[in-house]
Design a protein around this motif. Sequence first.
Motif, PDB file in Angstrom:
ATOM      1  N   ARG A 125      35.107 -42.707 -51.927  1.00  0.00           N
ATOM      2  CA  ARG A 125      34.150 -41.704 -51.446  1.00  0.00           C
ATOM      3  C   ARG A 125      34.895 -40.567 -50.739  1.00  0.00           C
ATOM      4  NH1 ARG A 125      31.574 -40.747 -46.820  1.00  0.00           N
ATOM      5  NH2 ARG A 125      29.603 -39.607 -46.964  1.00  0.00           N
ATOM      6  N   GLY A 126      35.853 -40.940 -49.891  1.00  0.00           N
ATOM      7  CA  GLY A 126      36.639 -39.943 -49.163  1.00  0.00           C
ATOM      8  C   GLY A 126      37.435 -39.044 -50.093  1.00  0.00           C
ATOM      9  N   ARG A 127      38.016 -39.665 -51.148  1.00  0.00           N
ATOM     10  CA  ARG A 127      38.795 -38.850 -52.085  1.00  0.00           C
ATOM     11  C   ARG A 127      37.904 -37.889 -52.861  1.00  0.00           C
ATOM     12  NH1 ARG A 127      41.828 -43.761 -54.573  1.00  0.00           N
ATOM     13  NH2 ARG A 127      42.199 -42.451 -56.405  1.00  0.00           N
ATOM     14  N   LEU A 128      36.705 -38.332 -53.199  1.00  0.00           N
ATOM     15  CA  LEU A 128      35.767 -37.442 -53.888  1.00  0.00           C
ATOM     16  C   LEU A 128      35.339 -36.279 -52.986  1.00  0.00           C
ATOM     17  CD1 LEU A 128      33.648 -40.159 -55.720  1.00  0.00           C
ATOM     18  CD2 LEU A 128      34.951 -38.328 -56.858  1.00  0.00           C
ATOM     19  N   LEU A 129      35.075 -36.582 -51.718  1.00  0.00           N
ATOM     20  CA  LEU A 129      34.674 -35.521 -50.786  1.00  0.00           C
ATOM     21  C   LEU A 129      35.796 -34.491 -50.622  1.00  0.00           C
ATOM     22  CD1 LEU A 129      32.840 -37.609 -48.015  1.00  0.00           C
ATOM     23  CD2 LEU A 129      31.792 -35.810 -49.405  1.00  0.00           C
ATOM     24  N   ALA A 130      37.038 -34.992 -50.490  1.00  0.00           N
ATOM     25  CA  ALA A 130      38.180 -34.081 -50.308  1.00  0.00           C
ATOM     26  C   ALA A 130      38.403 -33.225 -51.551  1.00  0.00           C
ATOM     27  CB  ALA A 130      39.438 -34.879 -49.974  1.00  0.00           C
ATOM     28  N   ALA A 131      38.326 -33.873 -52.711  1.00  0.00           N
ATOM     29  CA  ALA A 131      38.525 -33.126 -53.959  1.00  0.00           C
ATOM     30  C   ALA A 131      37.420 -32.088 -54.150  1.00  0.00           C
ATOM     31  CB  ALA A 131      38.550 -34.090 -55.145  1.00  0.00           C
ATOM     32  N   ALA A 132      36.207 -32.462 -53.795  1.00  0.00           N
ATOM     33  CA  ALA A 132      35.080 -31.539 -53.947  1.00  0.00           C
ATOM     34  C   ALA A 132      35.238 -30.337 -53.018  1.00  0.00           C
ATOM     35  CB  ALA A 132      33.767 -32.265 -53.647  1.00  0.00           C
ATOM     36  N   ALA A 133      35.697 -30.585 -51.786  1.00  0.00           N
ATOM     37  CA  ALA A 133      35.891 -29.470 -50.847  1.00  0.00           C
ATOM     38  C   ALA A 133      36.871 -28.457 -51.426  1.00  0.00           C
ATOM     39  CB  ALA A 133      36.386 -29.993 -49.497  1.00  0.00           C
ATOM     40  N   SER A 134      37.965 -28.954 -52.032  1.00  0.00           N
ATOM     41  CA  SER A 134      38.943 -28.048 -52.644  1.00  0.00           C
ATOM     42  C   SER A 134      38.325 -27.262 -53.799  1.00  0.00           C
ATOM     43  CB  SER A 134      40.146 -28.827 -53.190  1.00  0.00           C
ATOM     44  OG  SER A 134      40.786 -29.508 -52.157  1.00  0.00           O
ATOM     45  N   LYS A 136      36.487 -22.398 -56.295  1.00  0.00           N
ATOM     46  CA  LYS A 136      35.661 -21.818 -57.358  1.00  0.00           C
ATOM     47  C   LYS A 136      34.254 -21.427 -56.919  1.00  0.00           C
ATOM     48  CE  LYS A 136      38.051 -24.704 -60.754  1.00  0.00           C
ATOM     49  NZ  LYS A 136      37.916 -25.906 -61.580  1.00  0.00           N
ATOM     50  N   GLY A 137      33.881 -21.790 -55.718  1.00  0.00           N
ATOM     51  CA  GLY A 137      32.494 -21.585 -55.309  1.00  0.00           C
ATOM     52  C   GLY A 137      31.645 -22.742 -55.823  1.00  0.00           C
ATOM     53  N   PHE A 138      30.490 -22.920 -55.207  1.00  0.00           N
ATOM     54  CA  PHE A 138      29.643 -24.061 -55.542  1.00  0.00           C
ATOM     55  C   PHE A 138      29.235 -24.072 -57.015  1.00  0.00           C
ATOM     56  CE2 PHE A 138      25.376 -25.827 -56.121  1.00  0.00           C
ATOM     57  CZ  PHE A 138      25.633 -27.145 -55.792  1.00  0.00           C
ATOM     58  N   ARG A 149      32.922 -28.059 -60.990  1.00  0.00           N
ATOM     59  CA  ARG A 149      32.332 -29.024 -61.928  1.00  0.00           C
ATOM     60  C   ARG A 149      32.659 -30.455 -61.509  1.00  0.00           C
ATOM     61  NH1 ARG A 149      33.808 -27.019 -67.878  1.00  0.00           N
ATOM     62  NH2 ARG A 149      35.628 -28.226 -67.252  1.00  0.00           N
ATOM     63  N   VAL A 150      31.694 -31.325 -61.675  1.00  0.00           N
ATOM     64  CA  VAL A 150      31.893 -32.741 -61.330  1.00  0.00           C
ATOM     65  C   VAL A 150      33.088 -33.301 -62.086  1.00  0.00           C
ATOM     66  CG1 VAL A 150      30.897 -35.071 -61.491  1.00  0.00           C
ATOM     67  CG2 VAL A 150      29.488 -33.168 -60.665  1.00  0.00           C
ATOM     68  N   TYR A 194      28.548 -42.977 -55.693  1.00  0.00           N
ATOM     69  CA  TYR A 194      28.525 -42.520 -54.302  1.00  0.00           C
ATOM     70  C   TYR A 194      27.599 -41.342 -54.041  1.00  0.00           C
ATOM     71  CZ  TYR A 194      32.613 -45.490 -54.214  1.00  0.00           C
ATOM     72  OH  TYR A 194      33.437 -46.562 -54.339  1.00  0.00           O
ATOM     73  N   PHE A 195      27.395 -40.538 -55.088  1.00  0.00           N
ATOM     74  CA  PHE A 195      26.608 -39.317 -54.884  1.00  0.00           C
ATOM     75  C   PHE A 195      25.591 -39.165 -55.997  1.00  0.00           C
ATOM     76  CE2 PHE A 195      30.930 -38.709 -53.282  1.00  0.00           C
ATOM     77  CZ  PHE A 195      30.663 -38.533 -51.935  1.00  0.00           C
ATOM     78  N   GLU A 196      24.442 -38.628 -55.620  1.00  0.00           N
ATOM     79  CA  GLU A 196      23.368 -38.445 -56.584  1.00  0.00           C
ATOM     80  C   GLU A 196      23.708 -37.338 -57.573  1.00  0.00           C
ATOM     81  OE1 GLU A 196      19.198 -37.325 -55.315  1.00  0.00           O
ATOM     82  OE2 GLU A 196      19.468 -39.347 -54.463  1.00  0.00           O
ATOM     83  N   SER A 197      24.372 -36.299 -57.044  1.00  0.00           N
ATOM     84  CA  SER A 197      24.612 -35.096 -57.833  1.00  0.00           C
ATOM     85  C   SER A 197      25.637 -34.235 -57.109  1.00  0.00           C
ATOM     86  CB  SER A 197      23.306 -34.299 -57.944  1.00  0.00           C
ATOM     87  OG  SER A 197      22.862 -33.958 -56.628  1.00  0.00           O
ATOM     88  N   LYS A 198      26.058 -33.169 -57.756  1.00  0.00           N
ATOM     89  CA  LYS A 198      26.952 -32.209 -57.122  1.00  0.00           C
ATOM     90  C   LYS A 198      26.285 -31.635 -55.870  1.00  0.00           C
ATOM     91  CE  LYS A 198      27.670 -27.957 -58.807  1.00  0.00           C
ATOM     92  NZ  LYS A 198      28.159 -26.807 -59.619  1.00  0.00           N
ATOM     93  N   GLU A 199      24.985 -31.346 -55.982  1.00  0.00           N
ATOM     94  CA  GLU A 199      24.230 -30.816 -54.855  1.00  0.00           C
ATOM     95  C   GLU A 199      24.229 -31.801 -53.685  1.00  0.00           C
ATOM     96  OE1 GLU A 199      23.298 -30.719 -57.965  1.00  0.00           O
ATOM     97  OE2 GLU A 199      23.137 -28.572 -58.336  1.00  0.00           O
ATOM     98  N   GLY A 200      24.028 -33.091 -54.036  1.00  0.00           N
ATOM     99  CA  GLY A 200      23.984 -34.126 -53.004  1.00  0.00           C
ATOM    100  C   GLY A 200      25.314 -34.235 -52.263  1.00  0.00           C
ATOM    101  N   LEU A 201      26.411 -34.168 -53.014  1.00  0.00           N
ATOM    102  CA  LEU A 201      27.730 -34.226 -52.391  1.00  0.00           C
ATOM    103  C   LEU A 201      27.931 -33.019 -51.479  1.00  0.00           C
ATOM    104  CD1 LEU A 201      31.111 -34.957 -54.138  1.00  0.00           C
ATOM    105  CD2 LEU A 201      30.846 -33.212 -52.411  1.00  0.00           C
TER     106      LEU A 201
END
Lengths: 196, 196
Positions: free
Chosen positions: A13-22, A27-29, A33-34, A51-58
Amino acid sequence: MEESKLPKGEQSRGRLLAAAASEFAAKGFHRARVSDIVKAAGLTQASFYQYFESKEGLYQQLMDEFFSRLWELADGGSKVTALGKADVFDQVRENLVALFRFFQERPELTQIVLYQAEAGEELHRKLAAMVSANLRQNQAAGHVRAALSPEVAAEAMVAVCYRLTARFLLTGEKPPEQLADEAVCFLAHGILQEKR
Amino acid sequence: MEESKLPKGEQSRGRLLAAAASEFAAKGFHRARVSDIVKAAGLTQASFYQYFESKEGLYQQLMDEFFSRLWELADGGSKVTALGKADVFDQVRENLVALFRFFQERPELTQIVLYQAEAGEELHRKLAAMVSANLRQNQAAGHVRAALSPEVAAEAMVAVCYRLTARFLLTGEKPPEQLADEAVCFLAHGILQEKR
């Protein structure tokens, strides 16, 4: 805590959150891309949806965590009121260290929230309103100069924190502790030598 | 000077410059059109080309005039060095009044240059470098506190002037003199009550 000491689910979960923040910062929201997020995290698309419902949820989770801590930090001035005069300067410095460390540990989210958000003006005003309320309270307690306009000083303080973060912290030019030392010197006593 | 007391050519040129500033602020340089500028100025396309070579030429004139005055104002701190201690606070206030009046009289250009320019970061750094040099000089003269980091204080001061201009001046909430009074209070002596 080191990643390796966390349960495996928390690690992923932590790695997904960190990767998503980058990805969001780069690229902006809308263009993030997932598929790129899971690739950067070294995980599968299936694990993402564990861990997450969607990109929006994350994104919402990232923002919720960021803001709940930011409100605490921005409200740091409220800790000053109960202090004796001698400790006030140190408390202001400590509040700045905590704020700058928080930004430094999350450079991508800081970038997104402070400098790219469409709601930037709204955020600035909300932060200034909190700081202003604390300045007023600390004027009543005798810590903050009575001559000061809390409203103007609060706007100025938020602008200073924003700018110093962008200019010296996110560029890696100054560590949080040094920046806090130099910022508190300016914020607490201003630029002019007192008349003797 | 009142427009009616200027020679006719100067009046027309002035009206074109003012109309262009509005158009550039509203639409950005690329989408602003000469035909809209002359219409807003109540003049003809032919008269436009009497005074300006092109849209680019007019834009350059607007910027040249704005920046030559902005550099003078941003360098206001250099006037402080020769003063006695008692006059320093008043001179800083006077510099701020002049700066805020300048911005208030040219809200569109201020908007373009300070808040929309692609070269915003470069401008901020250039202004901060001037302020920093003056702070250093005024430290040597004993007017500015020796403990202050001129570099950090200069970045902070520029950020404060930017923000207070956007938040209180361009919104019409505070006139230049009041804003300068409240800003100098913060900038000169900071937020904390001195220990007694």
